[in-house]
Design a protein around this motif. Structure first.
Motif, mmCIF file in Angstrom:
data_model
loop_
_atom_site.group_PDB
_atom_site.id
_atom_site.type_symbol
_atom_site.label_atom_id
_atom_site.label_comp_id
_atom_site.label_asym_id
_atom_site.label_seq_id
_atom_site.Cartn_x
_atom_site.Cartn_y
_atom_site.Cartn_z
ATOM 1 N N THR A 166 0.828 -1.201 0.000
ATOM 2 C CA THR A 166 0.000 0.000 0.000
ATOM 3 C C THR A 166 0.866 1.255 0.000
ATOM 4 N N GLN A 167 1.889 1.267 0.844
ATOM 5 C CA GLN A 167 2.803 2.417 0.861
ATOM 6 C C GLN A 167 3.494 2.587 -0.490
ATOM 7 N N ALA A 168 3.988 1.488 -1.045
ATOM 8 C CA ALA A 168 4.668 1.540 -2.342
ATOM 9 C C ALA A 168 3.710 2.007 -3.439
ATOM 10 N N ALA A 169 2.461 1.566 -3.363
ATOM 11 C CA ALA A 169 1.466 1.944 -4.370
ATOM 12 C C ALA A 169 1.208 3.447 -4.360
ATOM 13 N N LEU A 170 1.222 4.051 -3.193
ATOM 14 C CA LEU A 170 1.008 5.498 -3.109
ATOM 15 C C LEU A 170 2.134 6.256 -3.817
ATOM 16 N N TRP A 171 3.378 5.812 -3.626
ATOM 17 C CA TRP A 171 4.506 6.446 -4.321
ATOM 18 C C TRP A 171 4.437 6.176 -5.818
ATOM 19 N N ALA A 172 4.108 4.949 -6.192
ATOM 20 C CA ALA A 172 4.002 4.605 -7.612
ATOM 21 C C ALA A 172 2.956 5.476 -8.299
ATOM 22 N N GLU A 173 1.846 5.690 -7.642
ATOM 23 C CA GLU A 173 0.779 6.516 -8.204
ATOM 24 C C GLU A 173 1.228 7.981 -8.295
ATOM 25 N N LYS A 174 1.887 8.454 -7.254
ATOM 26 C CA LYS A 174 2.380 9.836 -7.235
ATOM 27 C C LYS A 174 3.332 10.087 -8.404
ATOM 28 N N TRP A 175 4.206 9.114 -8.676
ATOM 29 C CA TRP A 175 5.194 9.254 -9.744
ATOM 30 C C TRP A 175 4.694 8.713 -11.077
ATOM 31 N N ASN A 176 3.451 8.208 -11.106
ATOM 32 C CA ASN A 176 2.871 7.623 -12.320
ATOM 33 C C ASN A 176 3.808 6.577 -12.931
#
Length: 96
Positions: A48-58
């Motif tokens: 979940t934490q990694a997904a938030l960064w992945a989404e932020k950086w597209n």
């Protein structure tokens, strides 16, 4: 615009990742790492934490989760290979 890593970029950007357990994927310009956690909840929380960064950086990983194990593959589909975004996300994943 994202660019595929040059030979020089690969040496300087990828080398530190290899020291933390990342590896090249066979027959593909991508890196992979398997993360082990205490249990499913910890693994899913990390994802979940990694997904938030992945989404932020597209920039979204290819990954799978089986109980307490998460396997990640990073590559940049837009350039058909590794880019600085892959290294950036790998470093973030290592730090979470």
């Amino acid at each position: 615009m994202t660019e595929r890593l040059s030979d020089t970029g690969r040496k300087t950007i990828l080398a530190p990742l290899f020291e933390t357990g990342w590896q090249m994927v066979d027959d593909r310009d991508a890196i992979t790492k398997t993360f082990q956690f205490k249990d499913f909840t910890e693994a899913f929380g990390w994802m979940t934490q990694a997904a938030l960064w992945a989404e932020k950086w597209n920039h979204h990983p290819e990954w799978s989760n089986v109980y307490k194990t998460v396997t990640v593959v990073l590559t940049t589909h837009d350039v058909d290979g590794l880019s600085a975004l892959d290294a950036k996300l790998a470093r973030k994943m290592d730090s979470l």
